[in-house]
Write a protein that holds these residues in place. Structure first.
Motif, PDB file in Angstrom:
ATOM      1  N   VAL A 107     -15.463  -9.310   0.548  1.00 11.68           N
ATOM      2  CA  VAL A 107     -16.231  -8.896  -0.629  1.00 11.68           C
ATOM      3  C   VAL A 107     -17.364  -9.886  -0.892  1.00 11.68           C
ATOM      4  O   VAL A 107     -18.503  -9.481  -1.200  1.00 11.68           O
ATOM      5  N   GLU A 108     -17.098 -11.171  -0.737  1.00 13.45           N
ATOM      6  CA  GLU A 108     -18.152 -12.176  -0.919  1.00 13.45           C
ATOM      7  C   GLU A 108     -19.276 -11.998   0.098  1.00 13.45           C
ATOM      8  O   GLU A 108     -20.445 -12.283  -0.202  1.00 13.45           O
ATOM      9  N   ALA A 109     -18.946 -11.514   1.297  1.00 15.73           N
ATOM     10  CA  ALA A 109     -19.961 -11.317   2.335  1.00 15.73           C
ATOM     11  C   ALA A 109     -20.771 -10.044   2.130  1.00 15.73           C
ATOM     12  O   ALA A 109     -21.705  -9.771   2.891  1.00 15.73           O
ATOM     13  N   GLY A 110     -20.408  -9.246   1.114  1.00 19.67           N
ATOM     14  CA  GLY A 110     -21.166  -8.026   0.828  1.00 19.67           C
ATOM     15  C   GLY A 110     -20.571  -6.759   1.402  1.00 19.67           C
ATOM     16  O   GLY A 110     -21.206  -5.694   1.353  1.00 19.67           O
ATOM     17  N   VAL A 111     -19.353  -6.834   1.935  1.00 19.70           N
ATOM     18  CA  VAL A 111     -18.696  -5.628   2.435  1.00 19.70           C
ATOM     19  C   VAL A 111     -18.379  -4.717   1.254  1.00 19.70           C
ATOM     20  O   VAL A 111     -17.731  -5.132   0.289  1.00 19.70           O
ATOM     21  N   ARG A 112     -18.819  -3.472   1.337  1.00 19.51           N
ATOM     22  CA  ARG A 112     -18.609  -2.544   0.225  1.00 19.51           C
ATOM     23  C   ARG A 112     -17.344  -1.698   0.395  1.00 19.51           C
ATOM     24  O   ARG A 112     -16.705  -1.335  -0.585  1.00 19.51           O
ATOM     25  N   ARG A 113     -17.002  -1.382   1.625  1.00 17.58           N
ATOM     26  CA  ARG A 113     -15.902  -0.445   1.866  1.00 17.58           C
ATOM     27  C   ARG A 113     -14.804  -1.120   2.677  1.00 17.58           C
ATOM     28  O   ARG A 113     -15.067  -1.665   3.746  1.00 17.58           O
ATOM     29  N   ILE A 114     -13.574  -1.064   2.170  1.00 19.42           N
ATOM     30  CA  ILE A 114     -12.428  -1.590   2.904  1.00 19.42           C
ATOM     31  C   ILE A 114     -11.405  -0.478   3.065  1.00 19.42           C
ATOM     32  O   ILE A 114     -11.007   0.163   2.087  1.00 19.42           O
ATOM     33  N   VAL A 115     -11.014  -0.249   4.300  1.00 17.28           N
ATOM     34  CA  VAL A 115      -9.909   0.666   4.607  1.00 17.28           C
ATOM     35  C   VAL A 115      -8.741  -0.209   5.055  1.00 17.28           C
ATOM     36  O   VAL A 115      -8.834  -0.897   6.074  1.00 17.28           O
ATOM     37  N   LEU A 116      -7.677  -0.194   4.274  1.00 18.31           N
ATOM     38  CA  LEU A 116      -6.529  -1.067   4.507  1.00 18.31           C
ATOM     39  C   LEU A 116      -5.402  -0.301   5.183  1.00 18.31           C
ATOM     40  O   LEU A 116      -4.999   0.769   4.708  1.00 18.31           O
ATOM     41  N   LEU A 117      -4.880  -0.858   6.268  1.00 14.25           N
ATOM     42  CA  LEU A 117      -3.670  -0.325   6.875  1.00 14.25           C
ATOM     43  C   LEU A 117      -2.485  -0.948   6.154  1.00 14.25           C
ATOM     44  O   LEU A 117      -2.164  -2.116   6.356  1.00 14.25           O
ATOM     45  N   SER A 118      -1.842  -0.166   5.321  1.00 12.01           N
ATOM     46  CA  SER A 118      -0.664  -0.606   4.582  1.00 12.01           C
ATOM     47  C   SER A 118       0.568  -0.038   5.286  1.00 12.01           C
ATOM     48  O   SER A 118       0.603   0.050   6.504  1.00 12.01           O
ATOM     49  N   THR A 119       1.578   0.330   4.546  1.00 10.68           N
ATOM     50  CA  THR A 119       2.805   0.860   5.121  1.00 10.68           C
ATOM     51  C   THR A 119       3.454   1.836   4.156  1.00 10.68           C
ATOM     52  O   THR A 119       3.370   1.662   2.935  1.00 10.68           O
ATOM     53  N   GLN A 120       4.112   2.837   4.705  1.00 11.24           N
ATOM     54  CA  GLN A 120       4.809   3.822   3.897  1.00 11.24           C
ATOM     55  C   GLN A 120       5.840   3.172   2.981  1.00 11.24           C
ATOM     56  O   GLN A 120       6.099   3.639   1.868  1.00 11.24           O
ATOM     57  N   GLY A 121       6.416   2.060   3.435  1.00 13.78           N
ATOM     58  CA  GLY A 121       7.459   1.398   2.668  1.00 13.78           C
ATOM     59  C   GLY A 121       7.011   0.909   1.307  1.00 13.78           C
ATOM     60  O   GLY A 121       7.855   0.653   0.433  1.00 13.78           O
ATOM     61  N   VAL A 122       5.704   0.767   1.077  1.00  7.83           N
ATOM     62  CA  VAL A 122       5.215   0.358  -0.247  1.00  7.83           C
ATOM     63  C   VAL A 122       5.671   1.340  -1.313  1.00  7.83           C
ATOM     64  O   VAL A 122       5.991   0.949  -2.436  1.00  7.83           O
ATOM     65  N   SER A 123       5.726   2.625  -0.948  1.00  7.54           N
ATOM     66  CA  SER A 123       6.175   3.624  -1.914  1.00  7.54           C
ATOM     67  C   SER A 123       7.647   3.980  -1.761  1.00  7.54           C
ATOM     68  O   SER A 123       8.322   4.272  -2.742  1.00  7.54           O
ATOM     69  N   THR A 124       8.181   3.931  -0.517  1.00  6.29           N
ATOM     70  CA  THR A 124       9.556   4.371  -0.306  1.00  6.29           C
ATOM     71  C   THR A 124      10.577   3.251  -0.451  1.00  6.29           C
ATOM     72  O   THR A 124      11.752   3.514  -0.727  1.00  6.29           O
ATOM     73  N   ARG A 125      10.159   1.995  -0.236  1.00  6.97           N
ATOM     74  CA  ARG A 125      11.047   0.823  -0.376  1.00  6.97           C
ATOM     75  C   ARG A 125      10.291  -0.272  -1.130  1.00  6.97           C
ATOM     76  O   ARG A 125      10.032  -1.350  -0.596  1.00  6.97           O
ATOM     77  N   PRO A 126       9.912  -0.044  -2.361  1.00  6.38           N
ATOM     78  CA  PRO A 126       8.979  -0.942  -3.045  1.00  6.38           C
ATOM     79  C   PRO A 126       9.496  -2.341  -3.308  1.00  6.38           C
ATOM     80  O   PRO A 126       8.704  -3.223  -3.638  1.00  6.38           O
TER      81      PRO A 126
END
Length: 279
Positions: free
Chosen positions: A86-105
């Motif tokens: 963000v400091e470098a001026g990147v406007r768009r971030i697509v993050l590879l997360s995981t299904q477990g964030v919602s199913t095994r929080p």
């Protein structure tokens, strides 16, 4: 310019090809030198040292952020990567997360990943989050035993899940990086069918045209093997899902079709395309 981290892995390679094929300027980031498509700039950097990313981020408009397994453990600081982008001026971030964030929080690695998701939402002007389940390519762990002994070695042989083809993840990531209509989306990504390790072994056997033996590991044996290449917390979280998937983890998501306008690829298709790895 679009920066792809993990660019030489099972998701990063097809994503880099897709973006370059769409005419985008791409910077491929990986820990080690590796071939990249013609016209793609390659930067060797380790996300465990976020300062090393600065040359890659200069002039970038978008970032695909993929964390290797060792960056999911305690003592790591992937939030620094987001901050520097963000400091470098990147406007768009697509993050590879995981299904477990919602199913095994409440798993330790899931809590950390949810915090990273929240940081991306709060700090990046434009974002999308991908939450895949298990990867079809995880069976590459079997490659050596199949090549040398015609044996598949895995835990929970008859417990299935709708594993997703990494190329589908890459195609969804490309759409999110290139198309504004996907911004602000959280996409759970699965394959089109539930398939067990034993079923996966049968698909590889059919692709090879050769019978395979299945040797089922105990949970403790699998944990020991997995902990050689990832934090033990991540191994435990993964084995919890593999051994006893809940209803949400067995659900077949429509997200691949919604984003790409086509069905998700089957495991059989993945096995046919990657059969050379098992010969």
């Amino acid at each position: 310019m679009i920066v792809v981290t993990g660019a030489t892995g099972n998701i990063g390679r097809p994503l880099t090809r897709a973006l370059a094929g769409a005419g985008e300027q791409v910077t491929a980031v990986s820990r080690h030198a590796a071939p990249v498509p013609d016209g793609v700039r390659h930067v060797v950097a380790d996300l465990a040292e976020p300062a090393a990313l600065e040359p890659a981020l200069a002039g970038a408009k978008a970032l695909f952020l993929l964390l290797s397994g060792d960056l999911h453990g305690p003592g790591t600081a992937p939030a620094d990567v987001v901050g520097r982008a963000v400091e470098a001026g990147v406007r768009r971030i697509v993050l590879l997360s995981t299904q477990g964030v919602s199913t095994r929080p409440f798993g330790p690695t899931r809590i950390a990943m949810r915090a990273l998701e929240d940081l991306v939402r709060d700090s990046a002007p434009e974002w999308a989050i991908l939450r895949p389940g298990g990867f079809a390519s995880n069976v590459l762990w079997w490659a050596e035993s199949i090549r040398t002994r015609r044996t598949v070695v895995a835990p929970f042989g008859d417990i299935g899940a709708p594993v997703v083809d990494p190329t589908d993840i890459a195609d969804v990531a490309a759409a999110c990086l290139l198309e504004d209509r996907h911004l602000g989306g959280v996409y759970e990504l699965t394959g089109p069918e539930v398939i067990s390790p034993r079923g996966q072994a049968q698909a590889i056997s059919a692709a090879l045209g050769s019978p395979l033996r299945f040797h089922e590991l105990t949970r403790d044996e699998a944990r020991t093997a997995m902990a050689r290449s990832m934090p033990v917390e991540l191994a435990d979280d993964t084995l919890d899902i593999l051994g006893a998937p809940n209803g949400a983890e067995l659900r077949i998501s429509p997200a691949v079709r919604q984003v790409l306008g086509r069905p998700a690829r089957t495991f059989t298709d993945w096995a046919d395309r990657h059969v050379a790895a098992f010969r």
